[in-house]
Motif scaffolding. Structure first.
Motif, PDB file in Angstrom:
ATOM      1  N   MET A   1       0.834  -1.173   0.000  1.00  0.00           N
ATOM      2  CA  MET A   1       0.000   0.000   0.000  1.00  0.00           C
ATOM      3  C   MET A   1       0.883   1.243   0.000  1.00  0.00           C
ATOM      4  O   MET A   1       1.850   1.323   0.743  1.00  0.00           O
ATOM      5  CB  MET A   1      -0.906  -0.025   1.241  1.00  0.00           C
ATOM      6  CG  MET A   1      -1.819   1.156   1.323  1.00  0.00           C
ATOM      7  SD  MET A   1      -2.830   1.259   2.830  1.00  0.00           S
ATOM      8  CE  MET A   1      -3.351  -0.392   3.082  1.00  0.00           C
ATOM      9  N   LYS A   2       0.515   2.229  -0.805  1.00  0.00           N
ATOM     10  CA  LYS A   2       1.283   3.467  -0.884  1.00  0.00           C
ATOM     11  C   LYS A   2       1.033   4.314   0.356  1.00  0.00           C
ATOM     12  O   LYS A   2      -0.005   4.200   1.015  1.00  0.00           O
ATOM     13  CB  LYS A   2       0.869   4.253  -2.120  1.00  0.00           C
ATOM     14  CG  LYS A   2       1.214   3.580  -3.409  1.00  0.00           C
ATOM     15  CD  LYS A   2       0.764   4.421  -4.576  1.00  0.00           C
ATOM     16  CE  LYS A   2       1.049   3.710  -5.874  1.00  0.00           C
ATOM     17  NZ  LYS A   2       0.562   4.472  -7.028  1.00  0.00           N
ATOM     18  N   LYS A   3       2.005   5.176   0.656  1.00  0.00           N
ATOM     19  CA  LYS A   3       1.932   6.019   1.845  1.00  0.00           C
ATOM     20  C   LYS A   3       0.694   6.918   1.807  1.00  0.00           C
ATOM     21  O   LYS A   3       0.013   7.086   2.819  1.00  0.00           O
ATOM     22  CB  LYS A   3       3.201   6.856   1.974  1.00  0.00           C
ATOM     23  CG  LYS A   3       3.277   7.641   3.258  1.00  0.00           C
ATOM     24  CD  LYS A   3       4.595   8.362   3.393  1.00  0.00           C
ATOM     25  CE  LYS A   3       4.658   9.117   4.688  1.00  0.00           C
ATOM     26  NZ  LYS A   3       5.922   9.800   4.870  1.00  0.00           N
ATOM     27  N   ASN A   4       0.381   7.480   0.632  1.00  0.00           N
ATOM     28  CA  ASN A   4      -0.797   8.349   0.518  1.00  0.00           C
ATOM     29  C   ASN A   4      -2.082   7.587   0.821  1.00  0.00           C
ATOM     30  O   ASN A   4      -2.989   8.125   1.452  1.00  0.00           O
ATOM     31  CB  ASN A   4      -0.888   8.962  -0.882  1.00  0.00           C
ATOM     32  CG  ASN A   4       0.178  10.012  -1.116  1.00  0.00           C
ATOM     33  OD1 ASN A   4       0.786  10.509  -0.176  1.00  0.00           O
ATOM     34  ND2 ASN A   4       0.402  10.348  -2.361  1.00  0.00           N
ATOM     35  N   GLU A   5      -2.173   6.344   0.345  1.00  0.00           N
ATOM     36  CA  GLU A   5      -3.350   5.526   0.607  1.00  0.00           C
ATOM     37  C   GLU A   5      -3.473   5.221   2.094  1.00  0.00           C
ATOM     38  O   GLU A   5      -4.574   5.246   2.657  1.00  0.00           O
ATOM     39  CB  GLU A   5      -3.282   4.227  -0.184  1.00  0.00           C
ATOM     40  CG  GLU A   5      -3.415   4.402  -1.670  1.00  0.00           C
ATOM     41  CD  GLU A   5      -3.203   3.089  -2.420  1.00  0.00           C
ATOM     42  OE1 GLU A   5      -3.486   2.017  -1.863  1.00  0.00           O
ATOM     43  OE2 GLU A   5      -2.745   3.162  -3.566  1.00  0.00           O
ATOM     44  N   LEU A   6      -2.347   4.921   2.727  1.00  0.00           N
ATOM     45  CA  LEU A   6      -2.342   4.626   4.153  1.00  0.00           C
ATOM     46  C   LEU A   6      -2.821   5.840   4.950  1.00  0.00           C
ATOM     47  O   LEU A   6      -3.668   5.716   5.839  1.00  0.00           O
ATOM     48  CB  LEU A   6      -0.947   4.199   4.610  1.00  0.00           C
ATOM     49  CG  LEU A   6      -0.793   3.835   6.076  1.00  0.00           C
ATOM     50  CD1 LEU A   6      -1.605   2.593   6.404  1.00  0.00           C
ATOM     51  CD2 LEU A   6       0.660   3.608   6.422  1.00  0.00           C
ATOM     52  N   LEU A   7      -2.315   7.012   4.615  1.00  0.00           N
ATOM     53  CA  LEU A   7      -2.716   8.236   5.322  1.00  0.00           C
ATOM     54  C   LEU A   7      -4.197   8.534   5.110  1.00  0.00           C
ATOM     55  O   LEU A   7      -4.902   8.936   6.038  1.00  0.00           O
ATOM     56  CB  LEU A   7      -1.869   9.425   4.869  1.00  0.00           C
ATOM     57  CG  LEU A   7      -0.409   9.387   5.302  1.00  0.00           C
ATOM     58  CD1 LEU A   7       0.362  10.536   4.672  1.00  0.00           C
ATOM     59  CD2 LEU A   7      -0.287   9.425   6.809  1.00  0.00           C
ATOM     60  N   SER A   8      -4.678   8.306   3.900  1.00  0.00           N
ATOM     61  CA  SER A   8      -6.088   8.521   3.595  1.00  0.00           C
ATOM     62  C   SER A   8      -6.972   7.582   4.408  1.00  0.00           C
ATOM     63  O   SER A   8      -7.990   8.000   4.973  1.00  0.00           O
ATOM     64  CB  SER A   8      -6.325   8.314   2.097  1.00  0.00           C
ATOM     65  OG  SER A   8      -7.683   8.423   1.796  1.00  0.00           O
TER      66      SER A   8
END
Length: 85
Positions: A1-8
């Motif tokens: 999972m990409k960092k942006n997806e995780l933060l979202s």
């Protein structure tokens, strides 16, 4: 999972718990409420537990998660600042 997806996903999960402060939910329940995959939610839940945004209750056979109210300080100690003058 990409960092942006995780933060979202962390934001989505935090907002869900914050909007429903008395909600107690399983990972499977969060999966349904958020429309997300359990596999993707597990690192999000771990992160929110470490940040003390949510807390785990119950036992390991059926872990339940709930919002953890942030600590609010109502008193301020200014004596150390006054002694500097």
């Amino acid at each position: 999972m990409k960092k942006n997806e995780l933060l979202s996903m962390q934001l989505e999960c935090t907002m869900l718990f914050q909007s429903n402060p008395y909600m107690v939910e399983t990972v499977e329940g969060l999966e349904i409420r958020l429309g997300r995959n359990k596999k993707d939610l597990e690192p999000v839940i771990d992160s929110l537990l470490k940040q003390e945004i949510i807390q785990k209750i119950g036992d390991d056979s059926l872990p339940l998660f709930r919002y953890k109210e942030p600590v609010v300080t109502t008193e301020i100690d200014l004596t150390s600042e006054l002694n500097k003058s």
